[in-house]
Design a protein around this motif. Structure first.
Motif, PDB file in Angstrom:
ATOM      1  N   UNK A  59       0.807  -1.212   0.000  1.00  0.00           N
ATOM      2  CA  UNK A  59       0.000   0.000   0.000  1.00  0.00           C
ATOM      3  C   UNK A  59       0.844   1.268   0.000  1.00  0.00           C
ATOM      4  N   UNK A  60       2.025   1.233   0.589  1.00  0.00           N
ATOM      5  CA  UNK A  60       2.921   2.391   0.477  1.00  0.00           C
ATOM      6  C   UNK A  60       3.393   2.541  -0.969  1.00  0.00           C
ATOM      7  N   UNK A  61       3.652   1.426  -1.642  1.00  0.00           N
ATOM      8  CA  UNK A  61       4.031   1.484  -3.051  1.00  0.00           C
ATOM      9  C   UNK A  61       2.887   2.038  -3.896  1.00  0.00           C
ATOM     10  N   UNK A  62       1.656   1.661  -3.546  1.00  0.00           N
ATOM     11  CA  UNK A  62       0.479   2.192  -4.250  1.00  0.00           C
ATOM     12  C   UNK A  62       0.387   3.699  -4.048  1.00  0.00           C
ATOM     13  N   UNK A  63       0.560   4.169  -2.814  1.00  0.00           N
ATOM     14  CA  UNK A  63       0.511   5.609  -2.564  1.00  0.00           C
ATOM     15  C   UNK A  63       1.621   6.340  -3.308  1.00  0.00           C
ATOM     16  N   UNK A  64       2.808   5.741  -3.366  1.00  0.00           N
ATOM     17  CA  UNK A  64       3.907   6.350  -4.129  1.00  0.00           C
ATOM     18  C   UNK A  64       3.495   6.548  -5.588  1.00  0.00           C
ATOM     19  N   UNK A  65       2.915   5.500  -6.184  1.00  0.00           N
ATOM     20  CA  UNK A  65       2.518   5.558  -7.591  1.00  0.00           C
ATOM     21  C   UNK A  65       1.394   6.556  -7.805  1.00  0.00           C
ATOM     22  N   UNK A  66       0.417   6.564  -6.908  1.00  0.00           N
ATOM     23  CA  UNK A  66      -0.695   7.504  -7.039  1.00  0.00           C
ATOM     24  C   UNK A  66      -0.220   8.945  -6.910  1.00  0.00           C
ATOM     25  N   UNK A  67       0.630   9.212  -5.922  1.00  0.00           N
ATOM     26  CA  UNK A  67       1.097  10.581  -5.711  1.00  0.00           C
ATOM     27  C   UNK A  67       1.899  11.075  -6.909  1.00  0.00           C
ATOM     28  N   UNK A  68       2.689  10.188  -7.499  1.00  0.00           N
ATOM     29  CA  UNK A  68       3.453  10.563  -8.685  1.00  0.00           C
ATOM     30  C   UNK A  68       2.510  10.904  -9.837  1.00  0.00           C
ATOM     31  N   UNK A  69       1.459  10.109  -9.996  1.00  0.00           N
ATOM     32  CA  UNK A  69       0.498  10.366 -11.079  1.00  0.00           C
ATOM     33  C   UNK A  69      -0.249  11.673 -10.847  1.00  0.00           C
ATOM     34  N   UNK A  70      -0.690  11.909  -9.608  1.00  0.00           N
ATOM     35  CA  UNK A  70      -1.400  13.158  -9.315  1.00  0.00           C
ATOM     36  C   UNK A  70      -0.475  14.362  -9.514  1.00  0.00           C
ATOM     37  N   UNK A  71       0.762  14.222  -9.078  1.00  0.00           N
ATOM     38  CA  UNK A  71       1.700  15.334  -9.188  1.00  0.00           C
ATOM     39  C   UNK A  71       2.054  15.674 -10.619  1.00  0.00           C
TER      40      UNK A  71
END
Length: 204
Positions: A59-71
């Motif tokens: 789930x931390x890896x998921x948040x990393x990927x999501x934050x990169x996409x949003x940013x």
């Protein structure tokens, strides 16, 4: 300022199709996310039960990927995944017998809520209602499990740690066009709210 609008809720509820339809109607970008791809890179099957430590790593890896996409979003867009989804699936794995590092879980929740509030202008809950269809490489389309995730997500959108505008699409609304109308009204409400907030700040 880039506006990001998010759809949240359980899998197999039509979030991706709805997000694409809203993007087409409003002529804004659709920001597609690939949570399954993140899990695949970690060698984790979304349909398999995992221990809490493995779940947190994923789930931390998921948040990393999501934050990169949003940013990376450079224009107004709508997406089919939010940090609330990540929280819901994490909490779904916490059972009475689970061995949980409470401090780690607390830090994870804080990170996810902060990401939602920083990145999003509005979040809209999509509830179950359409027929469930199993899809390979995705979480199981079991009615009880989908409802479990949906109820967790419903609680999360009204959590006081959520500071962005949140709306819920009633489960009886299953027609795609009607769902699109609901999301667009939520986006319009969030836009008005943001304008009023800015005006209030100017007055003060």
């Amino acid at each position: 300022m880039t506006m990001i609008y998010g759809l949240t809720g359980a899998h197999r509820t039509g979030k991706t199709t709805l997000a694409q339809a809203v993007a087409d109607r409003l002529q804004i970008n659709f920001l597609k996310t690939d949570v399954s791809g993140v899990l695949a890179k970690l060698g984790i099957d979304p349909a398999a039960d995992v221990d809490f430590k493995t779940r947190m790593r994923a789930q931390h890896a998921v948040l990393d990927a999501l934050d990169a996409a949003y940013g990376a979003a450079s224009a107004d867009c709508i997406t089919d995944r939010t940090p609330l989804d990540a929280i819901a699936y994490t909490l779904a794995d916490v059972r009475r017998e689970s061995v949980v590092d409470e401090a780690e879980l607390s830090a994870y929740l804080a990170r996810a809520f902060d990401m939602l509030n920083r990145r999003f202008s509005m979040v809209c809950l999509v509830q179950p209602g359409i027929p469930l269809i199993e899809e390979e490489g995705k979480a199981p389309a079991t009615a009880g499990y989908v409802e479990h995730i949906a109820q967790l997500a419903a609680g999360l959108v009204v959590d006081d740690r959520v500071s962005v505008m949140a709306r819920i699409i009633a489960s009886r609304v299953v027609d795609l066009s009607d769902r699109v109308d609901c999301v667009i009204r939520a986006i319009q409400d969030s836009t008005r709210y943001a304008s009023e907030l800015r005006a209030g700040e100017l007055i003060h």
